[in-house]
Every structure is written in C-alpha cells, then in structure tokens.
Design a protein around this motif. Structure first.
Motif, mmCIF file in Angstrom:
data_model
loop_
_atom_site.group_PDB
_atom_site.id
_atom_site.type_symbol
_atom_site.label_atom_id
_atom_site.label_comp_id
_atom_site.label_asym_id
_atom_site.label_seq_id
_atom_site.Cartn_x
_atom_site.Cartn_y
_atom_site.Cartn_z
ATOM 1 N N TRP A 7 -9.706 -0.126 13.438
ATOM 2 C CA TRP A 7 -9.217 0.012 12.066
ATOM 3 C C TRP A 7 -8.653 -1.345 11.676
ATOM 4 O O TRP A 7 -7.814 -1.888 12.383
ATOM 5 C CB TRP A 7 -8.140 1.092 11.960
ATOM 6 C CG TRP A 7 -7.687 1.338 10.547
ATOM 7 C CD1 TRP A 7 -6.448 1.077 10.025
ATOM 8 C CD2 TRP A 7 -8.454 1.889 9.470
ATOM 9 N NE1 TRP A 7 -6.403 1.433 8.695
ATOM 10 C CE2 TRP A 7 -7.624 1.931 8.319
ATOM 11 C CE3 TRP A 7 -9.774 2.339 9.355
ATOM 12 C CZ2 TRP A 7 -8.060 2.409 7.088
ATOM 13 C CZ3 TRP A 7 -10.212 2.815 8.115
ATOM 14 C CH2 TRP A 7 -9.361 2.856 7.003
ATOM 15 N N GLU A 66 -7.010 10.715 3.015
ATOM 16 C CA GLU A 66 -7.214 9.316 3.416
ATOM 17 C C GLU A 66 -6.940 9.126 4.908
ATOM 18 O O GLU A 66 -7.648 8.378 5.585
ATOM 19 C CB GLU A 66 -6.312 8.411 2.583
ATOM 20 C CG GLU A 66 -6.722 8.343 1.111
ATOM 21 C CD GLU A 66 -5.655 7.739 0.220
ATOM 22 O OE1 GLU A 66 -5.994 7.269 -0.883
ATOM 23 O OE2 GLU A 66 -4.457 7.750 0.611
ATOM 24 N N GLN A 67 -5.923 9.817 5.405
ATOM 25 C CA GLN A 67 -5.638 9.751 6.841
ATOM 26 C C GLN A 67 -6.822 10.283 7.650
ATOM 27 O O GLN A 67 -7.151 9.736 8.708
ATOM 28 C CB GLN A 67 -4.376 10.550 7.168
ATOM 29 C CG GLN A 67 -3.077 9.918 6.697
ATOM 30 C CD GLN A 67 -2.654 8.731 7.553
ATOM 31 O OE1 GLN A 67 -3.345 8.298 8.472
ATOM 32 N NE2 GLN A 67 -1.476 8.180 7.245
ATOM 33 N N LYS A 120 -9.544 7.637 7.635
ATOM 34 C CA LYS A 120 -9.143 6.559 8.554
ATOM 35 C C LYS A 120 -9.389 6.973 10.005
ATOM 36 O O LYS A 120 -9.962 6.214 10.799
ATOM 37 C CB LYS A 120 -7.673 6.225 8.339
ATOM 38 C CG LYS A 120 -7.085 5.234 9.332
ATOM 39 C CD LYS A 120 -5.609 4.980 9.021
ATOM 40 C CE LYS A 120 -4.955 4.079 10.061
ATOM 41 N NZ LYS A 120 -3.531 3.803 9.726
ATOM 42 N N LEU A 162 -0.842 6.718 2.886
ATOM 43 C CA LEU A 162 -2.107 7.433 2.780
ATOM 44 C C LEU A 162 -1.852 8.937 2.706
ATOM 45 O O LEU A 162 -0.996 9.466 3.418
ATOM 46 C CB LEU A 162 -2.995 7.127 3.981
ATOM 47 C CG LEU A 162 -3.399 5.657 4.201
ATOM 48 C CD1 LEU A 162 -4.307 5.533 5.415
ATOM 49 C CD2 LEU A 162 -4.076 5.071 2.968
ATOM 50 N N SER A 177 0.830 -1.191 0.000
ATOM 51 C CA SER A 177 0.000 0.000 0.000
ATOM 52 C C SER A 177 0.865 1.242 0.000
ATOM 53 O O SER A 177 1.794 1.354 0.807
ATOM 54 C CB SER A 177 -0.910 0.008 1.233
ATOM 55 O OG SER A 177 -1.633 1.214 1.315
ATOM 56 N N ASP A 231 -5.257 0.199 5.601
ATOM 57 C CA ASP A 231 -4.557 1.155 4.740
ATOM 58 C C ASP A 231 -4.552 0.663 3.290
ATOM 59 O O ASP A 231 -4.767 1.445 2.356
ATOM 60 C CB ASP A 231 -3.120 1.355 5.212
ATOM 61 C CG ASP A 231 -3.033 2.183 6.485
ATOM 62 O OD1 ASP A 231 -4.097 2.485 7.082
ATOM 63 O OD2 ASP A 231 -1.906 2.528 6.901
#
Length: 248
Positions: free
Chosen positions: A144, A130-131, A134, A126, A123, A149
C-alpha cells in the motif's frame, strides 16, 4: 603484470555472451578497466545466488524501463532468458510489471510530498468502503503506497486506475511473488530511477516472500550494472571523435 588480452576477451565472451565495439576499444586502450568491468558485471552470475533466468528478467526490466529505454540490451536479454528456459508469458509479465512500476513512482513520491506539506489535513479518515478497497489491494499486491490513503480519499478516480494497473501485474501471471518483488526492486534501484521508497517497499516485500539478504544484495548489483551503458554508448563515440569523426 600485463593483461592477457586474448584471455580477457575469451572471458568476456564466456561470461557476457557477446562482444561489442566498446569492448574492442577498451581492450585496446583501457584493459585494466575492462578487466574490472567483467569482474563487477559477472559477479552475480558467478555467485549463482539467483538463477540465470531471473538475472535475465532483471536485466530486461532495467534496460526497458522508461527511465532507461535501452532497447538493444532488452532484446539481447530476452533472447538470453529464452535460452535459460523462460516462457513468453514470463517475459510479457516482466515488461508489464516494468511499465506499471515506472507509472506508479511519480504518483507515490509526489503524493508523499503533498501529504507532508498538507500535514494533518492531508486526508480525511477512510470510510468502511474505502478501508475494504485498501485491504483488498494490499492483500493482492502485498503493498500500500505511503500516501495511498490520500490517493483513495481525495482522488478516487485516480486511485481506481492506480490500483487496477497494479493488480493487473501483481495479482496474475506466472512469476512468483519473490520474483516479482526482486524485479520490482531492481527497477526502483536502477541508477536511472533510484526510487528509495520503492526500494524500501520491495526489499520488505522480498523478505516477506522469503528472499534472502544475499539475493537482495545480488539484485542491487544487477541493477547497478546498467552503468556500463555509459561505455556502451560513449566509448565508440570517444573513438570516433579522437579519430576526427565528429558525427555519423
């Protein structure tokens, strides 16, 4: 020492709230096993570590999970839960939570394996957006996934559905955080699932929600209890077969 069969039947009726055909057969042919069964099955209720309503929620979840689909048991325990003071909204959340848990298990496990096989290339890092996604999901659900990720970076559409599904049952509804964690743990710990990553996740989540080790151990015993369904279904068939009735 001979077992008092009448007293044993009375004990099972008192502890379990019903009497079934497999009880009759075991009482006649294997009363020692039946006595051991009730000692195992009734231990969580006798301990009073968890209240009766939560015990029933756990039974509902492990019975109706797609890994097991024992509708008769789920219906019975819904009735017992109502008798213990459960609301229709609580019962609905148990069913929805059970649905989501089963849906996420293959994704969690499969992507974790994929991540291991891909190694460092699994991956890309991020980005800030995206962080933030999350962090928002983890704050809402307390979790999570191990390969989250990878899920978010490589398959954003799948990630969006995964997270929406999870938030729908974790971020709303009448059940407390501890109740949701313990029910989720039972689903993962059921003999028909044995989803170890989920067990670890929800033991951690339950502890964070102030569950005690005794409560967690009791949930594990409740989850193990569906093993009796091998007798629920198999013992009447055994009796039919030895009596020459191979099929109905």
């Amino acid at each position: 020492m001979a077992i008092d069969k009448a007293a044993l039947k009375e004990e099972i009726m008192r502890e379990r709230g019903y009497w079934a055909r497999f009880h009759d057969v075991l009482l006649e042919h294997a009363p020692e096993f039946l006595q051991a069964y009730i000692a195992f099955q009734a231990a969580p209720a006798r301990s009073q570590v968890l209240d009766r309503k939560l015990c029933e929620f756990i039974y509902i979840a492990i019975d109706i999970s797609v890994n097991h689909m024992y509708e008769r048991g789920a219906r019975r325990h819904m009735g017992f839960a109502l008798q213990a003071g459960a609301t229709k909204e609580e019962l609905l959340q148990v069913l929805l939570l059970t649905t989501v848990m089963a849906a996420q298990q293959p994704i969690d496990s499969g992507l974790a394996i994929l991540s291991e096989e891909l190694g460092a290339s699994a991956s890309p890092p991020l980005d800030a957006g995206e962080q933030a996604i999350k962090a928002s999901y983890a704050a809402a659900t307390g979790h999570w996934p191990e390969a989250g990720d990878l899920l978010l970076a490589r398959t954003p559409d799948l990630a969006e559905g995964y997270m929406a599904y999870g938030r729908a049952v974790w971020d709303a509804g009448p059940l407390t955080a501890k109740e949701k964690e313990l029910i989720a743990l039972a689903i993962c710990a059921s003999p028909t699932a044995l989803h170890e990553p989920g067990m670890r996740r929800h033991i951690k989540g339950a502890l964070a929600a102030e569950a005690t080790p005794e409560e967690i151990a009791t949930v594990l015993q409740l989850a193990a209890a569906i093993s009796i369904h091998s007798c629920t279904l198999g013992i009447p068939g055994w009796e039919d077969v030895i009596n020459g009735k191979l099929v109905e």
